[in-house]
Write an enzyme that holds these catalytic residues in place. Structure first.
Site, mmCIF file in Angstrom:
data_model
loop_
_atom_site.group_PDB
_atom_site.id
_atom_site.type_symbol
_atom_site.label_atom_id
_atom_site.label_comp_id
_atom_site.label_asym_id
_atom_site.label_seq_id
_atom_site.Cartn_x
_atom_site.Cartn_y
_atom_site.Cartn_z
ATOM 1 N N ALA A 242 0.934 -0.826 0.178
ATOM 2 C CA ALA A 242 0.268 0.517 -0.440
ATOM 3 C C ALA A 242 1.326 1.499 0.234
ATOM 4 C CB ALA A 242 -0.997 -0.066 1.200
ATOM 5 N N LYS A 243 0.257 2.376 -0.153
ATOM 6 C CA LYS A 243 0.714 4.063 0.033
ATOM 7 C C LYS A 243 1.903 3.787 0.663
ATOM 8 C CE LYS A 243 -1.365 6.026 -3.721
ATOM 9 N NZ LYS A 243 -2.237 5.980 -3.484
ATOM 10 N N ARG A 244 1.895 3.133 2.235
ATOM 11 C CA ARG A 244 2.698 3.129 3.191
ATOM 12 C C ARG A 244 3.982 2.247 3.268
ATOM 13 N NH1 ARG A 244 -1.011 0.385 5.308
ATOM 14 N NH2 ARG A 244 -0.780 -1.941 4.862
ATOM 15 N N HIS A 245 4.381 1.559 1.998
ATOM 16 C CA HIS A 245 4.697 1.873 1.932
ATOM 17 C C HIS A 245 6.270 1.905 0.601
ATOM 18 C CE1 HIS A 245 2.778 -1.968 3.197
ATOM 19 N NE2 HIS A 245 3.448 -1.946 4.069
ATOM 20 N N GLY A 246 6.546 3.001 0.462
ATOM 21 C CA GLY A 246 6.339 3.642 -0.170
ATOM 22 C C GLY A 246 5.499 3.743 -2.144
#
Ligand code: GLU
Ligand code: ZN
Length: 309
Positions: A242-246
């Protein structure tokens, strides 16, 4: 033997990332290797999150990867009548009932702890309560959803990759939302059946949805496809990409100058089909047999810096 009909069913809620792309590559390979038919369905009814530009972006991302499909894309937003017909049949057969419970009420009423967070088990509060949607509204002043009446605890099935499943069902589930729109479970069954889909390859976060969908196939008198659920691509924390992983969107790799061959090569690497750093086109993979080498569990997909450049 009837030839295979598969489908790609992206939700255009943002740019495709490595995880979606790997699943689509596997779905594509599975059908193309057997000379079957592959359809593209855009799942664009998931509320206000879907923007028209995202639909175009999704199609462009798939093309850039080198995936192809047969015929024109089907948009779920253009199939609302078909969903309404199916709901009418379920209603006529007494398989659904109106539910006016709020999420909060369901959470408070659910005795069992929730399954992995997102949805509490519905305890059947509104079963037999209202004659129809209008009666539910008159009694409560609220718009009601329609829930499917689940008559068993398990719907066992054999998954093409994940193997034998108990198919536990966590209570009556929504087929028509409060706003009158179809729920995902219903739309996906109506669409796959209408298109004669015989094989569904998708990510295994949808495994818990499959028993529900099997019940809908049965209630609507439709033949279910073979299901093949593949593990997710995750980040370092073990959670789905997801977004939090870059930013692992295809668009970003493309903007950074990564070629489609390098990207598909990396997806093939994540499938166990090619060494790290391989450069391949989807068609180069058709001789390979992914199901024997595909890692059985989640794979890390956030170390992508390694393949660019
Ligand atoms: N649209 C769903 C997704 O992108 C897939 C639905 C399905 O394959 O049944 O996760
Ligand atoms: Zn209810």
């Amino acid at each position: 033997m009837r030839s295979t009909v598969g489908r790609l069913a992206p939700s255009p809620t943002g740019a495709l990332h490595l995880g979606n792309a790997r699943t689509f590559l596997l779905a594509w390979m599975s059908v193309r290797a057997r000379g079957g038919t592959l359809l593209l369905r855009i799942e664009d009814i998931d509320g206000p999150r879907v923007k028209p530009a995202a639909v175009a972006q999704t199609i462009e991302d798939l093309r850039w990867l080198g995936l192809d499909w047969d015929g024109e894309p089907v948009l779920q937003s253009e199939r609302l009548d078909a969903y309404a017909d199916a709901v009418a049949r379920l209603t006529a057969n007494g398989r659904v009932y109106p539910c006016t419970c709020s999420r909060r009420e369901i959470e408070e009423a659910a005795s069992a702890p929730h399954e992995s967070g997102d949805e509490p088990v519905y305890p059947g509060t509104c079963r037999g309560r209202y004659a129809d949607l209008a009666a539910a509204k008159a009694a409560t002043g609220r718009d009601a959803a329609l829930r499917f009446l689940v008559d068993r605890d398990e719907v066992p099935f054999v998954d093409g990759f994940a193997g034998s499943q108990r198919g536990t069902i966590a209570g009556d589930f929504v087929v028509q939302k409060r706003d009158g729109g179809p729920a995902y479970q219903l739309a996906v069954v109506v669409d796959d059946a209408a298109a004669g889909v015989s094989e569904v390859v998708r990510a295994d976060d949808l495994l818990p949805s499959t028993p529900r969908q099997l019940l809908l196939y049965e209630a609507l008198g439709l033949a279910p496809p073979r299901f093949v659920h593949v593990p997710l691509v995750v980040g370092a924390d073990g959670r789905r990409l997801a977004k939090r992983h870059g930013d692992t969107s295809l668009r970003r790799f493309r903007e950074c100058g990564v070629s489609p061959e390098a990207l598909v090569g990396h997806l093939a690497f994540l499938c166990g089909l090619a060494p790290r750093g391989a450069r391949v086109r989807p068609a180069d993979l058709l001789a390979a047999s992914p199901w024997e080498v595909l890692p059985r569990g989640p794979v890390r997909g956030d170390d992508h810096g390694l393949f660019s450049g």
